[in-house]
Design a protein around this motif. Structure first.
Motif, PDB file in Angstrom:
ATOM      1  N   TYR A  85       0.805  -1.225   0.000  1.00 37.37           N
ATOM      2  CA  TYR A  85       0.000   0.000   0.000  1.00 37.37           C
ATOM      3  C   TYR A  85       0.843   1.284   0.000  1.00 37.37           C
ATOM      4  O   TYR A  85       0.633   2.156  -0.846  1.00 37.37           O
ATOM      5  N   GLU A 181      -7.402  15.805  -0.545  1.00 35.97           N
ATOM      6  CA  GLU A 181      -6.641  15.750   0.701  1.00 35.97           C
ATOM      7  C   GLU A 181      -6.387  17.161   1.229  1.00 35.97           C
ATOM      8  O   GLU A 181      -6.470  17.415   2.429  1.00 35.97           O
ATOM      9  N   PHE A 192      -3.120  12.222   9.761  1.00 40.47           N
ATOM     10  CA  PHE A 192      -3.619  10.857   9.911  1.00 40.47           C
ATOM     11  C   PHE A 192      -5.125  10.788   9.663  1.00 40.47           C
ATOM     12  O   PHE A 192      -5.623   9.816   9.096  1.00 40.47           O
ATOM     13  N   THR A 193      -5.835  11.825  10.079  1.00 40.83           N
ATOM     14  CA  THR A 193      -7.284  11.862   9.832  1.00 40.83           C
ATOM     15  C   THR A 193      -7.559  11.942   8.335  1.00 40.83           C
ATOM     16  O   THR A 193      -8.490  11.309   7.834  1.00 40.83           O
ATOM     17  N   PHE A 195      -5.736  10.679   6.071  1.00 45.71           N
ATOM     18  CA  PHE A 195      -5.491   9.328   5.569  1.00 45.71           C
ATOM     19  C   PHE A 195      -6.688   8.423   5.849  1.00 45.71           C
ATOM     20  O   PHE A 195      -7.179   7.723   4.974  1.00 45.71           O
ATOM     21  N   ARG A 196      -7.189   8.488   7.068  1.00 45.74           N
ATOM     22  CA  ARG A 196      -8.260   7.583   7.493  1.00 45.74           C
ATOM     23  C   ARG A 196      -9.594   7.929   6.829  1.00 45.74           C
ATOM     24  O   ARG A 196     -10.312   7.053   6.376  1.00 45.74           O
ATOM     25  N   ARG A 197      -9.898   9.213   6.759  1.00 49.07           N
ATOM     26  CA  ARG A 197     -11.230   9.606   6.294  1.00 49.07           C
ATOM     27  C   ARG A 197     -11.296   9.849   4.785  1.00 49.07           C
ATOM     28  O   ARG A 197     -12.360   9.823   4.197  1.00 49.07           O
ATOM     29  N   VAL A 200      -8.006   6.371   2.574  1.00 53.52           N
ATOM     30  CA  VAL A 200      -8.420   4.968   2.631  1.00 53.52           C
ATOM     31  C   VAL A 200      -9.768   4.739   1.929  1.00 53.52           C
ATOM     32  O   VAL A 200      -9.863   3.865   1.063  1.00 53.52           O
ATOM     33  N   PRO A 201     -10.810   5.506   2.235  1.00 56.21           N
ATOM     34  CA  PRO A 201     -12.077   5.251   1.537  1.00 56.21           C
ATOM     35  C   PRO A 201     -11.971   5.407   0.021  1.00 56.21           C
ATOM     36  O   PRO A 201     -12.576   4.639  -0.717  1.00 56.21           O
TER      37      PRO A 201
END
Ligand SMILES: Nc1ncnc2c1ncn2[C@@H]1O[C@H](COP(=O)(O)OP(=O)(O)O)[C@@H](O)[C@H]1O
Ligand SMILES: [Mg+2]
Lengths: 279, 352
Positions: A85, A181, A192-193, A195-197, A200-201
């Motif tokens: 990834y 982004e 990091f948020t 990346f997560r929100r 990744v989706p």
């Protein structure tokens, strides 16, 4: 029928026939084979019996074999994803000029046969190999065994599957876009948020495609588990080989092959469901 | 300048070697002001906006917000609402999710978020569309979502990067007034990037005209249009006639066959003379001393409904005249001889 769809059918027909001849017919043969009787020496006696299937459902060895195979394949898939990834993300974000070069570099291991690469891993992971030497140099008295066990199989397959995973990931990253982004960051999201929100989706289609591919390849891979497992790791693919070539029990080999087919079917079904869910 | 809300001090951005994309840019924006960054494509408007928003790092200079240096602050700590040129709506979230995102980052309560999202969507006239996905919206609606998403967090500064450039002409005019109304009502300090001079003139309190990374002129729309500081500004903010000539010791300007006087005096030497086409008249009466004049022949007359444009050849100097059309007023024929007249105060002269 409208002309366009008649033409489409005509154009599809050759491929359909080829598929019928080289895929469906052998599969049917395989299914029939699993119901045949065989002598202890391996000769097929014809007839029709549920004995093979009864043995498979009755013997806990086969249940464990399926469970182990699926578990190991899933672990390999997860580890491959973890390793691939960041690389895929990096390549995707590289300017066009360097991107192709990096993709070629990532795919270049495919130019070397998996057999050769597996032997390479046997040398690297072996008791006197690079990894063990380094661990000993670092003060470890007795480095763990890394070949002829599950660890070795997992390490070898993760490396072998990474190019496929990277390609599938990059292919599925189309929705990712730097300005999304940036928008998230401007709205107060920490990296990091973001990346997560966001990341990744948006990369989920690539993640799922890569995982499906890696899982299928992991379940069906045979050479690497055979060599790096050293006969001590029992997986579906190696067992099918042993039954067909060593034990000469073709009905069992055929039945196991069909089990693999069912596993793939389930994986595909799951993939389809999830794809629709995130669309 | 201490009361300014946003201050740029000698801001610079370099991408590798070559001339900087933005050079020595200094600006002070008052609280509640709508400042336009106007300039041709590639002049560094977006880069400037990105530096203010923290999306690009300044290679030199400082950015101050309410007196605090934010030059090195990452974007998520800057508290600025950005509307991107392509809107950058999150495709995997619905409209309400997009608008709620910034509030979630601020750890507000569910009820509070729901109420604010509803109010923000109402503000941009998208009530009831909260459950749509961005791709199910028209360009204008997407643009409104982007605006609502940026405004709902009540940012200290709003940054708009050509927000109207992807809309069709009619919608663009509508959104122009809408954005301006909302901005005024909220009293939010706003930077508005555009390459469209009409948009800038219509919306902004002040306009900063940029050219090749540098500030060319800063002023009100009136200043920029009526008293451009350079030929570049004069040319960029509207159609204009341009003649090259020389000023003699008496202050008269000789441009080809024409002898003209300009609004402001200047030293002798080479000058560029510029006049807006709609300030030129086809003269019928005798003219006074406050007027420049020229005799010529009509080479081409272009009728576009509300405006009639005539290109007039004044002994080699081509001048364009524009006037509003009236029914009953004849359209001049090509080859017709005319006298042109325009006020000295409408004659801009720039020392070359
Ligand atoms: N990421 C980048 N890398 C290199 N050059 C860039 C980059 N972004 C912008 N530039 C250059 O900086 C200059 C200004 O660009 P930009 O700020 O986008 O202009 P504008 O928004 O006014 O059209 C252009 O010459 C552009 O090529
Ligand atoms: Mg731009």
């Amino acid at each position: 029928m409208p002309i366009a769809s008649r033409l489409a059918l005509a154009l599809l027909l050759p491929a359909l026939l080829v598929n019928l001849a080289v895929f469906l017919v052998p599969m049917g043969n395989l299914a029939l084979l699993s119901f045949q009787q065989a002598s202890a020496g391996g000769a097929l006696l014809g007839g029709f019996t549920f004995a093979t299937w009864a043995k498979m459902f009755g013997d806990v060895f086969y249940a464990e074999l399926v469970l182990d195979s699926v578990t190991i394949a899933l672990s390999i898939t997860a580890l491959t994803l973890l390793c691939a990834y960041p690389i895929a993300l990096f390549i995707y974000r590289t300017p066009e000029r360097w991107k192709n070069l990096l993709i070629v570099a990532c795919v270049s291991p495919l130019l070397v046969s998996a057999v050769v690469r597996t032997y390479g891993w046997m040398v690297i992971l072996g008791d006197g190999g690079l990894v063990a030497s380094i661990l000993r140099g670092l003060g470890m008295v007795k480095p763990p065994r890394m070949v002829f066990n599950t660890t070795g199989v997992v390490i070898g397959l993760v490396e072998i599957l990474m190019p496929y995973m990277i390609l599938a990931l990059i292919a599925g990253f189309g929705r990712l876009n730097a300005s999304l982004e940036e928008a998230a960051a401007s709205l107060g999201a920490r990296p990091f948020t973001v990346f997560r929100r966001i990341v990744v989706p948006l990369t989920l289609p690539g993640i799922m495609l890569g995982c499906l591919l890696a899982f299928v390849l992991a379940v069906s891979s045979f050479i690497t588990p055979k060599l790096l497992g050293g006969g001590r790791v029992f997986l579906l693919a190696t067992e099918i080989y042993d039954q067909a070539i060593v034990t000469l029990n073709w009905p069992v080999a055929a039945a196991l092959s069909l089990v693999v087919l069912v596993i793939f079917g389930i994986a595909l079904l799951l993939y389809g469901r999830l794809s629709r869910a995130i669309a | 300048m201490s009361d300014a809300h946003l201050v740029l001090e000698a801001l610079e951005k370099r991408f590798g070697a070559g001339p900087p994309a933005v050079a020595a840019l200094s600006l002070a924006v008052q609280k509640g002001e709508l400042l336009g960054l106007l300039g041709p494509s590639g002049c560094g408007k977006t880069t400037t906006l990105r530096m203010i928003g923290g999306l690009a790092e300044a290679t030199a200079g400082r950015i101050l917000v309410a007196g605090h240096d934010v030059t090195t602050l990452p974007p998520h700590k800057r508290d600025m609402g950005i509307v991107f040129q392509n809107y950058a709506l999150f495709p995997h979230m619905d409209v309400a999710g997009n608008v709620a995102f910034g509030l979630e980052m601020r750890k507000q309560s569910r009820a509070e978020i729901a109420a604010k999202v509803e109010r923000a969507l109402a503000m941009v006239h998208l009530d009831g569309l909260g459950h749509r996905r961005p791709r199910e919206l028209s360009g204008g609606q997407q643009q409104r979502v982007a605006l609502a998403r940026a405004l709902v967090i009540e940012p200290s500064i709003l940054l708009l990067d050509e927000p109207l450039s992807n809309l069709d002409a009619k919608l663009r005019e509508e959104m122009r007034t809408e954005i301006r109304d909302i901005q005024k009502r909220l009293g939010i300090t706003t930077i508005f990037v555009t390459h469209d001079q009409v948009e800038a003139l219509a919306m902004c309190d002040r306009i900063a005209v940029m050219r090749a990374g540098s500030l060319e002129q800063l002023g009100t729309p009136f200043d920029i249009y009526e008293s451009p500081a350079t030929p570049f500004v004069a040319d960029f903010v509207g159609r204009i006639n341009r003649l090259d000539g020389a000023r003699d010791g008496d202050g008269d300007i000789l441009a080809g066959p024409l002898r003209l006087r300009a609004a402001k005096p200047g030293p002798a030497g080479r000058v560029t003379v510029m006049m807006r086409p709609h300030r030129l008249h086809i003269a019928t009466d005798a003219i006074g001393p406050e007027w420049n004049s020229a005799a010529g022949t009509i080479r081409r007359a272009t009728y576009v409904g509300d405006v009639l444009a005539c290109e007039v050849d004044c002994a080699g100097a081509m001048l364009t005249v524009e006037r509003h059309t009236h029914p009953g007023q004849p359209i001049p024929r090509e080859g017709e001889a005319v006298n042109l007249a325009w006020r000295v105060s409408d004659t801009l002269a720039f020392d070359a």
